[in-house]
Design a protein around this motif. Structure first.
Motif, PDB file in Angstrom:
ATOM      1  N   LEU A 251     -26.475   9.124 -22.056  1.00  0.00           N
ATOM      2  CA  LEU A 251     -27.173  10.408 -22.193  1.00  0.00           C
ATOM      3  C   LEU A 251     -27.892  10.809 -20.906  1.00  0.00           C
ATOM      4  CD1 LEU A 251     -28.637  10.066 -25.795  1.00  0.00           C
ATOM      5  CD2 LEU A 251     -26.560  11.265 -25.073  1.00  0.00           C
ATOM      6  N   SER A 252     -28.370   9.836 -20.151  1.00  0.00           N
ATOM      7  CA  SER A 252     -29.110  10.147 -18.917  1.00  0.00           C
ATOM      8  C   SER A 252     -28.210  10.737 -17.834  1.00  0.00           C
ATOM      9  CB  SER A 252     -29.814   8.904 -18.390  1.00  0.00           C
ATOM     10  OG  SER A 252     -28.849   7.928 -18.011  1.00  0.00           O
ATOM     11  N   HIS A 253     -26.899  10.647 -18.005  1.00  0.00           N
ATOM     12  CA  HIS A 253     -25.965  11.192 -17.013  1.00  0.00           C
ATOM     13  C   HIS A 253     -25.797  12.703 -17.128  1.00  0.00           C
ATOM     14  CE1 HIS A 253     -24.727   7.253 -15.565  1.00  0.00           C
ATOM     15  NE2 HIS A 253     -24.719   6.872 -16.827  1.00  0.00           N
ATOM     16  N   PHE A 254     -26.306  13.287 -18.200  1.00  0.00           N
ATOM     17  CA  PHE A 254     -26.156  14.729 -18.400  1.00  0.00           C
ATOM     18  C   PHE A 254     -27.318  15.457 -17.746  1.00  0.00           C
ATOM     19  CE2 PHE A 254     -23.618  12.919 -21.799  1.00  0.00           C
ATOM     20  CZ  PHE A 254     -22.461  13.665 -21.703  1.00  0.00           C
TER      21      PHE A 254
ATOM     22  N   LEU B 255     -26.313  27.190 -29.716  1.00  0.00           N
ATOM     23  CA  LEU B 255     -25.353  26.589 -28.799  1.00  0.00           C
ATOM     24  C   LEU B 255     -25.771  25.166 -28.457  1.00  0.00           C
ATOM     25  CD1 LEU B 255     -25.119  29.536 -26.228  1.00  0.00           C
ATOM     26  CD2 LEU B 255     -23.601  29.118 -28.179  1.00  0.00           C
ATOM     27  N   LEU B 256     -24.791  24.309 -28.256  1.00  0.00           N
ATOM     28  CA  LEU B 256     -25.021  22.962 -27.740  1.00  0.00           C
ATOM     29  C   LEU B 256     -24.604  22.924 -26.279  1.00  0.00           C
ATOM     30  CD1 LEU B 256     -23.567  20.681 -30.575  1.00  0.00           C
ATOM     31  CD2 LEU B 256     -25.920  21.474 -30.275  1.00  0.00           C
ATOM     32  N   THR B 257     -25.221  22.046 -25.523  1.00  0.00           N
ATOM     33  CA  THR B 257     -24.826  21.791 -24.136  1.00  0.00           C
ATOM     34  C   THR B 257     -23.819  20.641 -24.122  1.00  0.00           C
ATOM     35  OG1 THR B 257     -26.640  20.233 -23.935  1.00  0.00           O
ATOM     36  CG2 THR B 257     -27.071  22.510 -23.209  1.00  0.00           C
ATOM     37  N   ASP B 258     -23.332  20.288 -22.944  1.00  0.00           N
ATOM     38  CA  ASP B 258     -22.434  19.134 -22.827  1.00  0.00           C
ATOM     39  C   ASP B 258     -23.087  17.875 -23.409  1.00  0.00           C
ATOM     40  OD1 ASP B 258     -20.465  20.638 -21.473  1.00  0.00           O
ATOM     41  OD2 ASP B 258     -21.321  20.158 -19.510  1.00  0.00           O
TER      42      ASP B 258
ATOM     43  N   THR C 204     -25.707  17.515 -25.640  1.00  0.00           N
ATOM     44  CA  THR C 204     -25.943  17.480 -27.087  1.00  0.00           C
ATOM     45  C   THR C 204     -24.622  17.447 -27.854  1.00  0.00           C
ATOM     46  OG1 THR C 204     -26.343  19.878 -27.034  1.00  0.00           O
ATOM     47  CG2 THR C 204     -28.282  18.429 -27.142  1.00  0.00           C
ATOM     48  N   LYS C 205     -23.577  18.033 -27.293  1.00  0.00           N
ATOM     49  CA  LYS C 205     -22.260  17.914 -27.929  1.00  0.00           C
ATOM     50  C   LYS C 205     -21.792  16.464 -27.874  1.00  0.00           C
ATOM     51  CE  LYS C 205     -17.522  19.675 -27.879  1.00  0.00           C
ATOM     52  NZ  LYS C 205     -16.725  18.531 -27.500  1.00  0.00           N
ATOM     53  N   TYR C 206     -21.973  15.815 -26.730  1.00  0.00           N
ATOM     54  CA  TYR C 206     -21.625  14.395 -26.593  1.00  0.00           C
ATOM     55  C   TYR C 206     -22.408  13.562 -27.611  1.00  0.00           C
ATOM     56  CZ  TYR C 206     -21.356   9.698 -24.626  1.00  0.00           C
ATOM     57  OH  TYR C 206     -21.170   8.346 -24.456  1.00  0.00           O
ATOM     58  N   LEU C 207     -23.722  13.799 -27.696  1.00  0.00           N
ATOM     59  CA  LEU C 207     -24.560  13.069 -28.648  1.00  0.00           C
ATOM     60  C   LEU C 207     -24.060  13.284 -30.073  1.00  0.00           C
ATOM     61  CD1 LEU C 207     -27.113  11.410 -29.317  1.00  0.00           C
ATOM     62  CD2 LEU C 207     -28.375  13.576 -29.365  1.00  0.00           C
ATOM     63  N   ALA C 208     -23.809  14.529 -30.447  1.00  0.00           N
ATOM     64  CA  ALA C 208     -23.366  14.838 -31.810  1.00  0.00           C
ATOM     65  C   ALA C 208     -22.036  14.161 -32.130  1.00  0.00           C
ATOM     66  CB  ALA C 208     -23.241  16.354 -31.990  1.00  0.00           C
ATOM     67  N   GLU C 209     -21.121  14.164 -31.174  1.00  0.00           N
ATOM     68  CA  GLU C 209     -19.808  13.551 -31.411  1.00  0.00           C
ATOM     69  C   GLU C 209     -19.865  12.031 -31.399  1.00  0.00           C
ATOM     70  OE1 GLU C 209     -17.326  15.324 -28.396  1.00  0.00           O
ATOM     71  OE2 GLU C 209     -16.781  16.989 -29.739  1.00  0.00           O
ATOM     72  N   GLU C 210     -20.472  11.462 -30.377  1.00  0.00           N
ATOM     73  CA  GLU C 210     -20.435  10.016 -30.201  1.00  0.00           C
ATOM     74  C   GLU C 210     -21.368   9.271 -31.157  1.00  0.00           C
ATOM     75  OE1 GLU C 210     -18.128   8.443 -28.268  1.00  0.00           O
ATOM     76  OE2 GLU C 210     -17.356  10.488 -28.039  1.00  0.00           O
TER      77      GLU C 210
ATOM     78  N   SER D 218     -32.863  15.878 -20.078  1.00  0.00           N
ATOM     79  CA  SER D 218     -32.311  15.784 -18.717  1.00  0.00           C
ATOM     80  C   SER D 218     -31.505  17.010 -18.334  1.00  0.00           C
ATOM     81  CB  SER D 218     -31.445  14.535 -18.570  1.00  0.00           C
ATOM     82  OG  SER D 218     -30.365  14.573 -19.488  1.00  0.00           O
ATOM     83  N   GLU D 219     -31.172  17.867 -19.315  1.00  0.00           N
ATOM     84  CA  GLU D 219     -30.401  19.087 -19.040  1.00  0.00           C
ATOM     85  C   GLU D 219     -31.304  20.303 -18.864  1.00  0.00           C
ATOM     86  OE1 GLU D 219     -26.238  18.701 -21.257  1.00  0.00           O
ATOM     87  OE2 GLU D 219     -27.939  18.563 -22.627  1.00  0.00           O
TER      88      GLU D 219
END
Length: 118
Positions: free
Chosen positions: A9-12, A26-29, A31-37, A116-117
């Motif tokens: 998550l810190s890479h975003f 809207l989700l960002t890259d 939060t979309k990653y968090l929601a999916e993974e 971080s975003e």
């Protein structure tokens, strides 16, 4: 649940795209990653629902998610400690003990992001 690596998550930082989850949310890259993974689209739906109730008088909302065992608490505040809403989640398998999300009103949409975003 997938093998979720919270350290990713810190890479975003910032976002390249926005992902619509409703007409005004809207989700960002990140939060979309968090929601999916972490398989937590339920969390993004809960945030969107509360943001609609809170309204846009405050353009910024901080969401604190705290997990204890299989229960979670979501607290929505203005970033200065003033609480807008609180939600108890009776059961979750969310793999992180504490997660903070930010939501900003862009004049047309609520953008839900990782700190971080911002």
């Amino acid at each position: 649940m997938k093998n979720f690596d919270a350290s990713q998550l810190s890479h975003f930082t910032g976002t390249e795209r926005y992902y619509r989850i409703s007409r005004r949310h809207l989700l960002t890259d990140g939060t979309k990653y968090l929601a999916e993974e972490a398989e937590c689209f339920w969390m993004m739906d809960a945030v969107a629902s509360h943001l609609s109730e809170i309204g846009t008088a405050d353009w910024f909302v901080l969401v604190r998610v705290t997990v204890q065992g299989t229960r979670a608490t979501m607290v929505y505040e203005d970033g200065n400690g003033r609480e807008h809403a609180r939600q108890e989640i009776p059961f979750t398998d969310f793999p992180i003990a504490e997660q903070t999300l930010y939501a900003c009103w862009d004049g047309e949409h609520w953008v839900i992001m990782l700190p971080s975003e911002y």
